[in-house]
Motif scaffolding. Sequence first.
Motif, PDB file in Angstrom:
ATOM      1  N   LEU A   1      31.246  37.956  31.794  1.00 37.82           N
ATOM      2  CA  LEU A   1      32.693  37.801  31.676  1.00 37.82           C
ATOM      3  C   LEU A   1      33.424  39.032  32.195  1.00 37.82           C
ATOM      4  O   LEU A   1      34.486  38.917  32.833  1.00 37.82           O
ATOM      5  CB  LEU A   1      33.078  37.525  30.224  1.00 37.82           C
ATOM      6  CG  LEU A   1      32.745  36.115  29.697  1.00 37.82           C
ATOM      7  CD1 LEU A   1      33.086  36.001  28.226  1.00 37.82           C
ATOM      8  CD2 LEU A   1      33.505  35.058  30.492  1.00 37.82           C
ATOM      9  N   ARG A   2      32.879  40.215  31.950  1.00 40.18           N
ATOM     10  CA  ARG A   2      33.520  41.435  32.464  1.00 40.18           C
ATOM     11  C   ARG A   2      33.475  41.457  33.999  1.00 40.18           C
ATOM     12  O   ARG A   2      34.470  41.813  34.652  1.00 40.18           O
ATOM     13  CB  ARG A   2      32.828  42.680  31.887  1.00 40.18           C
ATOM     14  CG  ARG A   2      33.234  43.010  30.473  1.00 40.18           C
ATOM     15  CD  ARG A   2      32.773  44.402  30.083  1.00 40.18           C
ATOM     16  NE  ARG A   2      31.305  44.460  29.965  1.00 40.18           N
ATOM     17  CZ  ARG A   2      30.637  44.205  28.849  1.00 40.18           C
ATOM     18  NH1 ARG A   2      31.289  43.866  27.743  1.00 40.18           N
ATOM     19  NH2 ARG A   2      29.316  44.300  28.802  1.00 40.18           N
TER      20      ARG A   2
ATOM     21  N   LEU B   1      33.314  38.831  35.909  1.00 34.60           N
ATOM     22  CA  LEU B   1      34.235  37.792  36.361  1.00 34.60           C
ATOM     23  C   LEU B   1      35.679  38.261  36.277  1.00 34.60           C
ATOM     24  O   LEU B   1      36.493  37.988  37.172  1.00 34.60           O
ATOM     25  CB  LEU B   1      34.025  36.527  35.518  1.00 34.60           C
ATOM     26  CG  LEU B   1      34.878  35.309  35.879  1.00 34.60           C
ATOM     27  CD1 LEU B   1      34.599  34.872  37.316  1.00 34.60           C
ATOM     28  CD2 LEU B   1      34.582  34.158  34.925  1.00 34.60           C
ATOM     29  N   ARG B   2      36.011  38.990  35.232  1.00 29.05           N
ATOM     30  CA  ARG B   2      37.380  39.496  35.095  1.00 29.05           C
ATOM     31  C   ARG B   2      37.705  40.492  36.201  1.00 29.05           C
ATOM     32  O   ARG B   2      38.803  40.471  36.775  1.00 29.05           O
ATOM     33  CB  ARG B   2      37.543  40.144  33.715  1.00 29.05           C
ATOM     34  CG  ARG B   2      38.974  40.538  33.391  1.00 29.05           C
ATOM     35  CD  ARG B   2      39.110  41.166  32.017  1.00 29.05           C
ATOM     36  NE  ARG B   2      38.715  40.229  30.971  1.00 29.05           N
ATOM     37  CZ  ARG B   2      37.620  40.350  30.216  1.00 29.05           C
ATOM     38  NH1 ARG B   2      36.782  41.357  30.408  1.00 29.05           N
ATOM     39  NH2 ARG B   2      37.336  39.457  29.284  1.00 29.05           N
ATOM     40  N   ARG B   3      36.754  41.382  36.538  1.00 30.73           N
ATOM     41  CA  ARG B   3      36.994  42.337  37.625  1.00 30.73           C
ATOM     42  C   ARG B   3      37.139  41.611  38.967  1.00 30.73           C
ATOM     43  O   ARG B   3      37.977  41.980  39.798  1.00 30.73           O
ATOM     44  CB  ARG B   3      35.849  43.360  37.708  1.00 30.73           C
ATOM     45  CG  ARG B   3      35.839  44.372  36.586  1.00 30.73           C
ATOM     46  CD  ARG B   3      35.007  45.590  36.946  1.00 30.73           C
ATOM     47  NE  ARG B   3      33.629  45.241  37.266  1.00 30.73           N
ATOM     48  CZ  ARG B   3      32.646  45.202  36.372  1.00 30.73           C
ATOM     49  NH1 ARG B   3      32.904  45.460  35.097  1.00 30.73           N
ATOM     50  NH2 ARG B   3      31.411  44.904  36.732  1.00 30.73           N
TER      51      ARG B   3
ATOM     52  N   LEU C   1      38.250  38.556  39.454  1.00 30.76           N
ATOM     53  CA  LEU C   1      39.551  37.894  39.494  1.00 30.76           C
ATOM     54  C   LEU C   1      40.672  38.912  39.718  1.00 30.76           C
ATOM     55  O   LEU C   1      41.622  38.636  40.476  1.00 30.76           O
ATOM     56  CB  LEU C   1      39.790  37.121  38.196  1.00 30.76           C
ATOM     57  CG  LEU C   1      38.881  35.896  37.975  1.00 30.76           C
ATOM     58  CD1 LEU C   1      39.149  35.276  36.606  1.00 30.76           C
ATOM     59  CD2 LEU C   1      39.108  34.864  39.066  1.00 30.76           C
ATOM     60  N   ALA C   2      40.572  40.059  39.086  1.00 34.96           N
ATOM     61  CA  ALA C   2      41.595  41.086  39.290  1.00 34.96           C
ATOM     62  C   ALA C   2      41.607  41.571  40.734  1.00 34.96           C
ATOM     63  O   ALA C   2      42.674  41.806  41.320  1.00 34.96           O
ATOM     64  CB  ALA C   2      41.351  42.253  38.334  1.00 34.96           C
TER      65      ALA C   2
END
Length: 202
Positions: A8-9, A11-13, A15-16
Amino acid sequence: MAFSADELRVLRRALATALNPAPLQDDDVQDCLRLADSVDEAVREAGRERAFLLADLVRYRQALPGSLTGYLALLQDALAAGHDPTADDLAALRALRSHPAAAALLARCQVLAERSVRARLARVSQAQARTAPVRTAPAARTRLLALPGGRAADEGSKPSGPPKPAPKAPAPGERPVPKPSEVFPPRRRPVPPPPPEERAAG
């Protein structure tokens, strides 16, 4: 599909970075590649599980009515995995409609099958609309106008009949050629004789 906390981390990076493009470090690039590989593997595994589920569903359907309970459970799992009810599924459920669970599942499958048919027809219509040739209306014909000059002008300037020779003037001292009316004077009509009474009176 479930992601771990580390995934998830990552994936978040990712997307950012997609929203605000910026240079990535090598470790971040490697993490994104590993996450992409994991997602691809999960998709492949889900496809394999769905294929096994549908194969079991066919075997249980062929063993009806003895496999009623197992068939209904497998069919519900297949529907949850995105399976569209087939004609064989609908026929089997109609034969089992005396069972309350089969009757309820039949009503659900009929709705899903109708929705699938409509979606398929809509896709076919859209594909035909994209590939159909565009028909345009023929251009309006413009009237042809005669321009000055050209063949029409030449034809208008030509005489309608054969050209007549111009009268030739006589040479000095030469007698002019008499006209036909001068050579052959017009004949005069004969005067009828007087009536007998006038001759007797005379």
